[in-house]
Design a protein around this motif. Structure first.
Motif, PDB file in Angstrom:
ATOM      1  N   PHE A  76       0.810  -1.223   0.000  1.00 25.26           N
ATOM      2  CA  PHE A  76       0.000   0.000   0.000  1.00 25.26           C
ATOM      3  C   PHE A  76       0.844   1.275   0.000  1.00 25.26           C
ATOM      4  N   PRO A  77       1.888   1.402   0.834  1.00 25.57           N
ATOM      5  CA  PRO A  77       2.709   2.616   0.756  1.00 25.57           C
ATOM      6  C   PRO A  77       3.373   2.827  -0.592  1.00 25.57           C
ATOM      7  N   THR A  78       3.595   1.737  -1.332  1.00 22.55           N
ATOM      8  CA  THR A  78       4.218   1.859  -2.658  1.00 22.55           C
ATOM      9  C   THR A  78       3.223   2.333  -3.702  1.00 22.55           C
ATOM     10  N   VAL A  79       2.006   1.813  -3.648  1.00 18.70           N
ATOM     11  CA  VAL A  79       1.011   2.107  -4.681  1.00 18.70           C
ATOM     12  C   VAL A  79       0.269   3.413  -4.426  1.00 18.70           C
ATOM     13  N   SER A  80       0.019   3.749  -3.160  1.00 24.12           N
ATOM     14  CA  SER A  80      -0.856   4.877  -2.818  1.00 24.12           C
ATOM     15  C   SER A  80      -0.451   6.215  -3.416  1.00 24.12           C
ATOM     16  N   PRO A  81       0.844   6.598  -3.465  1.00 22.84           N
ATOM     17  CA  PRO A  81       1.161   7.918  -4.024  1.00 22.84           C
ATOM     18  C   PRO A  81       0.765   8.066  -5.487  1.00 22.84           C
TER      19      PRO A  81
END
Length: 297
Positions: free
Chosen positions: A275-280
């Motif tokens: 999630f931290p990788t995809v969210s931005p």
């Protein structure tokens, strides 16, 4: 050195960190350039900071361990790294929830009650986000106690080995209390996200029904930037729930078994980084839509 693991962990750390930092720099640049700062921008900035902090504190040690350097952190370093991981992850959950709720309030009907709620929500966003950081720093104060470097766990049997550090499995009473506090927070956030997402879907559906009766092509042929920005928030929430479900399965496994398998530790690390990788990149589409709306105004 395990080259496959190096590549697997290097990808989310590099791509995710660059994405989050790019979004953060874009938001700060707009603020410094004199653009009117939106209340939701504050949430996005803190979300990107939390995501970047998590990716770096979780990914870099995993990469170093994959390179074969398993004793590069001392006892204090291990405690600090794990404390940053769990605090950043908790803030990421809270700010994602707040982002979803605030967007639902933003696109809600402009009645007197909703208008007053919008003003109150916008007024207290900054304080609320700071409160999230303080809350999770206090909630996870127990984490440094159960974490140690590999040199200090020779006489401890009930541990989870992360290669670069170890986490001690404490008594059931203490574990149950800690898990209950964490799950109560996460379940509350999930409920709020489900409510806000359902509200957004209902509002967008009603808006679509109304616009179907308007025959002007410039309006009916394309959704408004605000609508598409809301859709990107919905995608963000669905992405979060998917990765959270996988992460929860891993967490349950860790809780049930004393000796965690090697593949489980690595899979858990990759799942948590999803999630931290995809969210931005999902949020960048929202920024594009909002900027488009601002130019039209």
């Amino acid at each position: 050195m395990d080259l496959k693991l190096v590549i697997l962990f290097l990808f989310p750390v590099v791509i995710g960190s660059l994405g989050n930092l790019s979004l953060l720099c874009h938001s700060v640049f707009l603020y410094c350039s004199g653009h009117r700062s939106r209340s939701i921008d504050v949430i996005v900035r803190h979300l990107t900071v939390a995501n970047t902090l998590f990716l770096l504190s979780r990914g870099i040690p995993q990469i170093m361990a994959a390179f074969g350097k398993q004793d590069f952190l001392n006892n204090v370093g291990c405690k600090l790294v794990f404390y940053l991981q769990v605090t950043a992850k908790g803030v990421s959950v809270s700010t994602t929830c707040m982002l979803s709720v605030f967007q639902a309030i933003t696109i809600s009907p402009r009645s007197c009650g909703w208008a007053e709620l919008k003003l109150k929500a916008a007024k207290h966003i900054g304080r609320s986000v700071i409160m999230f950081w303080v809350l999770h720093m206090l909630l996870n104060i127990r984490v440094p106690i159960i974490v140690s470097d590999k040199r200090n766990n020779t006489n401890i049997m009930n541990i989870i080995d992360f290669q670069y550090c170890s986490v001690m499995i404490s008594s059931k009473e203490k574990t149950t209390t800690f898990v209950a506090l964490t799950l109560s927070h996460d379940i509350l956030c999930l409920k709020l996200m489900i409510w806000s997402s359902s509200s957004m879907i209902f509002i967008l559906y009603r808006h679509k029904k109304r616009t179907q009766h308007i025959h002007h092509s410039s309006i009916s042929s394309r959704a408004s930037p605000e609508t598409r920005a809301s859709q990107s928030i919905l995608i963000l929430v669905c992405t979060f729930v998917s990765f959270y479900a996988l992460s929860s399965l891993m967490y349950v496994w860790f809780s049930l078994y004393i000796k965690a398998a090697w593949w489980l530790v690595k899979t858990s690390a990759l799942t948590n980084a999803g999630f931290p990788t995809v969210s931005p990149f999902i949020l960048m589409t929202r920024e594009q839509f909002v900027c488009e709306s601002t130019r039209k105004k």
